[in-house]
Design an enzyme around this catalytic site. Sequence first.
Site, PDB file in Angstrom:
ATOM      1  N   ASP A   1     -67.133-116.441  11.775  1.00 57.01           N
ATOM      2  CA  ASP A   1     -67.717-115.110  11.614  1.00 57.01           C
ATOM      3  C   ASP A   1     -69.223-115.159  11.938  1.00 57.01           C
ATOM      4  O   ASP A   1     -69.950-114.204  11.694  1.00 57.01           O
ATOM      5  CB  ASP A   1     -67.469-114.552  10.199  1.00 57.01           C
ATOM      6  CG  ASP A   1     -68.015-115.441   9.091  1.00 57.01           C
ATOM      7  OD1 ASP A   1     -68.792-116.379   9.378  1.00 57.01           O
ATOM      8  OD2 ASP A   1     -67.673-115.179   7.916  1.00 57.01           O
TER       9      ASP A   1
ATOM     10  N   ARG B   1     -73.235-120.638   0.803  1.00 54.53           N
ATOM     11  CA  ARG B   1     -72.638-119.433   0.212  1.00 54.53           C
ATOM     12  C   ARG B   1     -71.114-119.604   0.045  1.00 54.53           C
ATOM     13  O   ARG B   1     -70.538-119.232  -0.967  1.00 54.53           O
ATOM     14  CB  ARG B   1     -72.954-118.284   1.169  1.00 54.53           C
ATOM     15  CG  ARG B   1     -72.378-116.987   0.793  1.00 54.53           C
ATOM     16  CD  ARG B   1     -72.905-115.894   1.725  1.00 54.53           C
ATOM     17  NE  ARG B   1     -72.789-114.648   1.026  1.00 54.53           N
ATOM     18  CZ  ARG B   1     -73.766-113.771   0.892  1.00 54.53           C
ATOM     19  NH1 ARG B   1     -74.930-113.975   1.449  1.00 54.53           N
ATOM     20  NH2 ARG B   1     -73.571-112.675   0.228  1.00 54.53           N
TER      21      ARG B   1
ATOM     22  N   ILE C   1     -67.575-120.081   8.191  1.00 57.41           N
ATOM     23  CA  ILE C   1     -67.419-118.799   7.482  1.00 57.41           C
ATOM     24  C   ILE C   1     -68.654-118.615   6.592  1.00 57.41           C
ATOM     25  O   ILE C   1     -68.974-119.509   5.800  1.00 57.41           O
ATOM     26  CB  ILE C   1     -66.179-118.830   6.546  1.00 57.41           C
ATOM     27  CG1 ILE C   1     -64.913-119.273   7.307  1.00 57.41           C
ATOM     28  CG2 ILE C   1     -65.964-117.479   5.865  1.00 57.41           C
ATOM     29  CD1 ILE C   1     -63.790-119.746   6.376  1.00 57.41           C
ATOM     30  N   HIS C   2     -69.354-117.504   6.750  1.00 58.14           N
ATOM     31  CA  HIS C   2     -70.444-117.256   5.797  1.00 58.14           C
ATOM     32  C   HIS C   2     -70.774-115.788   5.571  1.00 58.14           C
ATOM     33  O   HIS C   2     -71.567-115.459   4.689  1.00 58.14           O
ATOM     34  CB  HIS C   2     -71.724-117.983   6.226  1.00 58.14           C
ATOM     35  CG  HIS C   2     -72.448-117.298   7.349  1.00 58.14           C
ATOM     36  ND1 HIS C   2     -72.123-117.481   8.661  1.00 58.14           N
ATOM     37  CD2 HIS C   2     -73.472-116.402   7.342  1.00 58.14           C
ATOM     38  CE1 HIS C   2     -72.918-116.744   9.417  1.00 58.14           C
ATOM     39  NE2 HIS C   2     -73.743-116.078   8.654  1.00 58.14           N
ATOM     40  N   ARG C   3     -70.186-114.866   6.363  1.00 56.31           N
ATOM     41  CA  ARG C   3     -70.511-113.437   6.221  1.00 56.31           C
ATOM     42  C   ARG C   3     -70.216-112.954   4.820  1.00 56.31           C
ATOM     43  O   ARG C   3     -69.147-113.285   4.281  1.00 56.31           O
ATOM     44  CB  ARG C   3     -69.593-112.634   7.126  1.00 56.31           C
ATOM     45  CG  ARG C   3     -69.986-112.214   8.483  1.00 56.31           C
ATOM     46  CD  ARG C   3     -71.316-111.743   8.731  1.00 56.31           C
ATOM     47  NE  ARG C   3     -71.779-112.512   9.882  1.00 56.31           N
ATOM     48  CZ  ARG C   3     -73.034-112.667  10.241  1.00 56.31           C
ATOM     49  NH1 ARG C   3     -74.001-112.115   9.550  1.00 56.31           N
ATOM     50  NH2 ARG C   3     -73.349-113.381  11.274  1.00 56.31           N
TER      51      ARG C   3
END
Length: 380
Positions: free
Chosen positions: A301, A254, A217-219
């Site tokens: 994502d 992030r 997950i990083h969006r």
Amino acid sequence: KKIVTVIGARPQIIKASAISRAIQHQFQHQLKEVIVHTGQHYDSNMSELFFDELQIPKPAYNLNTGSGTHGVQTAKMLEGLEGIFEQEQPHAVLVYGDTNSTLAGALAAVKLHIPVIHVEAGLRSFNKSMPEEINRITSDHMSTLLFTPTTAGLTNLKEEGFCLESHGPVSLDAPAVYQCGDIMYDNSLYFSAVSDERSTILSRYALTKEQFILCTIHRDSNTDRPENLMSIFKALLEIQKQSGQKIILPLHPRTKTKLNTNNEEEVYRAFMNNPAIILIEPVGFLDVIALEKNASVVITDSGGLQKEAYFFKRPCIILRPQTEWIEIVENGNAILADADTGKIVDAFHSLTQKTDFSFPELYGDGNAAPFICEKIITDL
Ligand code: UD1
Ligand code: UDP
């Protein structure tokens, strides 16, 4: 011909290995590559690791841009790149994908009338609230050689007015578009055997084939909206409980920051304290390949992971409302579940029960990089 390649974010470093390898092995007498690292990603496990592991030549320049708002980050890169392009006087500047490093590279080059080569052109999510969508559209329209990986990409460029017919010499005002397959498919094929030989990640985390889930997950749309991150974590907790499978998450910096700052929430605590949820630092490409090949399902994502799941014939749940890689959804290999707990859990059941997967050649034949090199040599 001399090209300057601009890279900065993790996926671009990995992508660059395909072209650098093709140049070293096949085109070293025709192409000279000067690599510039913008420094957008700088942790060693987001950058340096890949140069060593994937045998990418060390960058001749590093702008050490670092993190910042979009404006600050892009402006610093622009300023640094302009000076380097003036000094190097390349025949063309090569950019990859859709990050701020892509935008800065294309803009700095075209303003100096240097042709821009865009690899991964034509992809669209049709969602302009994504920073990457702005970067893609603008970079394509600044480019002279556009290499699109997919049929969808080709169609998008046609819709935006690009001429797809063969024509005379290319120029800033007469760009050429080629569908060439995906250089990441080249890379996945090339490094698959190396990963089998060298990666020890499965035994390190006691993971058994098809008995664990890989998740990334990083969006910004997921990490920067606490309610979205929370619904994704709820879904993962539910899937873990129902399936009994482990879930391994190499955490993008992030996402790690968000986990550390929101850790008062009950869902976060349950997530972080579940021994079957394995939260680890970002890993190398050879380790990701091992995880992708052996996971029951990939939940992500990431643009890169969506496709790599397909390359390694794994089903994928996409934690986004739409995707640029629409063909894997249309072909039934992936499901768009956004950050919606119910949709994510349903998608898991639907994909684990499905038996009729097919994997047509949607991303070329693994020779995108030599094709791109040949066109650079003949067209520019
Ligand atoms: C960027 C790209 C995104 C791509 C992703 C790949 C843009 C607009 N976004 O997103 O398209 O999918 O890279 O991973 O270009 N950070 C670190 N160490 C690092 C790098 C980042 O701690 O080495 C942290 C910083 O807190 C930074 C945050 O991650 O503020 C976001 O980094 P940034 O490069 O701005 O965007 P990404 O989310 O990585
Ligand atoms: N990747 C990696 N280590 C990780 C997570 C991802 O090497 O811990 C690789 C992944 O295999 C893919 C690329 O990084 O090739 C994707 O990068 P990312 O998800 O950061 O960005 P995106 O593809 O969404 O732009």
